[in-house]
Design a protein around this motif. Structure first.
Motif, mmCIF file in Angstrom:
data_model
loop_
_atom_site.group_PDB
_atom_site.id
_atom_site.type_symbol
_atom_site.label_atom_id
_atom_site.label_comp_id
_atom_site.label_asym_id
_atom_site.label_seq_id
_atom_site.Cartn_x
_atom_site.Cartn_y
_atom_site.Cartn_z
ATOM 1 N N ALA A 156 0.827 -1.209 0.000
ATOM 2 C CA ALA A 156 0.000 0.000 0.000
ATOM 3 C C ALA A 156 0.859 1.256 0.000
ATOM 4 N N SER A 192 -8.381 0.451 -0.345
ATOM 5 C CA SER A 192 -7.580 -0.105 -1.439
ATOM 6 C C SER A 192 -8.436 -0.406 -2.663
ATOM 7 N N LEU A 211 -4.985 4.781 3.563
ATOM 8 C CA LEU A 211 -3.927 3.774 3.437
ATOM 9 C C LEU A 211 -2.788 3.949 4.425
ATOM 10 N N THR A 235 -1.919 1.421 7.643
ATOM 11 C CA THR A 235 -0.784 0.497 7.572
ATOM 12 C C THR A 235 0.127 0.639 8.795
ATOM 13 N N ASN A 288 -1.346 0.792 -10.678
ATOM 14 C CA ASN A 288 -1.894 0.587 -9.340
ATOM 15 C C ASN A 288 -2.684 -0.715 -9.225
ATOM 16 N N MET A 328 -2.884 -3.360 -6.035
ATOM 17 C CA MET A 328 -4.075 -3.335 -5.202
ATOM 18 C C MET A 328 -4.759 -4.701 -5.157
ATOM 19 N N LEU A 363 -2.849 -6.822 -2.730
ATOM 20 C CA LEU A 363 -3.059 -6.306 -1.379
ATOM 21 C C LEU A 363 -4.410 -6.763 -0.821
#
Length: 514
Positions: free
Chosen positions: A33, A97, A130, A134, A186, A190, A193
């Motif tokens: 992320a 996300s 994000l 995290t 991206n 993503m 993730l």
């Protein structure tokens, strides 16, 4: 050391994070992320000339395309960090996300300047979920202080890596594909993730959070967005009444926000955190560091491309030493801070960055890459060391249930520092640049156009006869380099002052031991 750890689960119940190797796999998911956010920060600047040709935005629209993401993310960080503490950081991270990935597609295929501005604004909302989530999850996944120091170092290293990889990957894509491709990178990140994070990441939240106070959310958004807008507008155009009005609105909203937090039984942001000297010192160090670095970072890519003639891809490669230094320093930061001291590590790192910026006082258009690469390496090492240790201090000095809000404060300091740095040091660079005279054989109106920006000077020189164009471009490049020297010198002063303040404010501060 035990092979299992616990994190606060839904309702405050313990949530098993599994064996040690699973914790590190969870960390690998989390750093995806921040890697993505780091890349996204840099690629838009590279893509701006290309999307300008396609979408034909006005100068005002182009500024909004570039700025609206940072406006929104600065205004939403505190609210989103606090929301994660309440509803669950994993839930917020995964939801954000998915939204970030979907908005990346919409941005890539934007058909008008207005659509581009809208999608970038909404990406700012998603991006604000994000970073705080995290870092807060790391606080809960790694209760062992030494493991957490290493995890925070990896987190910081990937942030730096994303910022460095962005220009390299973006430059390659822009040389081979259309501008929207820089946003589509991206998607695979993503996807990994979300799919892997849903399985591996433990949920954590504040077991007794209280309600999410919507008036406080509105006050923090209005205050921070108005303040960042005022700073950026003043930097771009000098004093204007609309910017002054925005600054007054922002200051009033933030004052009211603080007063409200002190009265609420369950505040959006617990202002008592700032009473801890270590927390306040770490946040202030972050803000001043980014402020001092912004003048160099913001204009370095222009120097490498338009003064020294590198392509976007080559300029991205040239900036890699900063990322390499930051990654190495981030991984070693916890060990260094424990073997020496927290204030020694942070102050030493900031002093090294200040000295490297001071070396830029000898910068010339023809300066060899050996000097530039050395400066960038030292900047990366010093900043990586300081940022990693301050992030560790911020996490270790707040209760676990407030980790999201505390992380958001750290990220907000970063955003404000960047805005202030570009405004203050950017004004120094542009002010010096615009002072160059009219070279012989160049029409006064052409010289006036060239003084708007170095990019405009390049375009103006192309339209002039060869001798006049060369003279104008040489004058513009010399003046831009002189402005960069002044900006770097001012940044060096800020960094050395930050080193002194960190030495005072972080006195006696220690990282937790196992």
């Amino acid at each position: 050391m035990s092979g299992h750890t616990t994190a606060t689960g839904p309702g405050g119940t313990p949530a098993d994070t599994g064996p040690s190797r699973l914790r590190w796999l969870a960390l690998a998911v989390l750093v995806l992320a921040v890697l993505l956010v780091g890349i996204d920060v840099t690629v838009l600047g590279l893509a701006a000339p290309f999307l300008s040709e396609d979408l034909r935005p006005s100068s005002t629209q182009l500024l909004w395309i570039g700025d609206v993401y940072s406006f929104v993310i600065a205004g939403m960080l505190v609210s989103m960090g606090s929301l994660g503490d309440r509803i669950g950081r994993k839930k917020l991270l995964l939801t954000g996300s998915v939204a970030f990935g979907a908005l990346s597609v919409l941005t890539a295929y934007a058909h008008s300047p207005e659509a581009m501005i809208l999608w970038r604004a909404l990406m700012g909302v998603a991006g604000a979920t994000l970073m705080p989530a995290t870092l807060a999850l790391i606080r809960n996944i790694f209760p062992d202080p030494r493991e957490r120091s290493l995890a925070v170092g990896i987190w910081g290293a990937m942030t730096a890596a994303g910022t460095a990889v962005g220009p390299v990957v973006g430059g390659f894509l822009l040389e081979h594909y259309w501008w929207g491709s820089v946003f589509l990178i991206n998607l695979p990140v993503m996807a990994v993730l979300v799919l892997v994070g849903a399985k591996l990441l433990p949920e954590s939240r504040n077991p007794a959070p209280g309600p999410w106070d919507l008036p406080s959310v509105g006050l923090s958004m209005v205050g921070l967005i108005a303040l960042v807008y005022a700073v950026k507008e003043t930097a771009a155009y000098g004093f204007r009444w609309d910017a002054a009005g925005a600054a007054a609105v922002g200051a009033g909203a933030l004052y009211t926000f603080v007063r409200r937090q002190l009265r609420l039984p369950a505040p959006l942001l617990d202002m008592r955190l700032f009473a801890h000297r270590g927390f306040s010192g770490a946040v202030l160090a972050d803000l001043l560091t980014i402020l001092g670095l912004s003048g160099l970072v913001f204009f370095l890519s222009q120097f490498l491309q338009m003064v020294q003639g590198r392509s976007p891809f080559q300029a991205g490669l040239a900036e890699l030493p900063a990322a390499v230094g930051s990654v190495v320093a981030g991984l070693c930061a916890g060990w260094v801070a424990r073997r020496t001291s927290v204030r020694g590590a942070v102050s030493g790192g900031l002093a090294a960055v200040g000295a490297a910026l001071g070396a830029c006082l000898w910068l010339q258009p023809t300066t060899s890459y050996l000097l530039l690469g050395g400066v960038l390496l030292v900047v990366g090492v010093g900043a990586g060391l300081a940022f990693t240790v301050t992030a560790d201090v911020i996490l270790s000095t707040v209760p676990r249930e407030h980790a999201g809000a505390a992380s958001a404060v750290s990220e907000t300091a970063y955003e404000l520092g960047a805005a202030l740095g570009i405004a203050l040091l950017g004004s120094v660079v542009t002010g010096v640049y615009r002072s160059f005279g009219t070279p012989q054989g160049v029409p006064p109106d052409a010289a006036e156009h060239a003084r708007q920006s170095l990019g405009e000077a390049v375009r103006t020189a192309d339209a002039l006869p060869a001798a006049a164009g060369t003279g104008l471009l040489d004058a513009a490049r010399d003046s831009f380099t002189e402005g960069l020297r002044y900006g770097a010198g001012a940044g060096a002063v800020v960094l050395l002052a930050a080193a002194f303040l960190a030495w005072r404010l972080l006195r006696g501060q220690r990282l937790e031991e196992s």
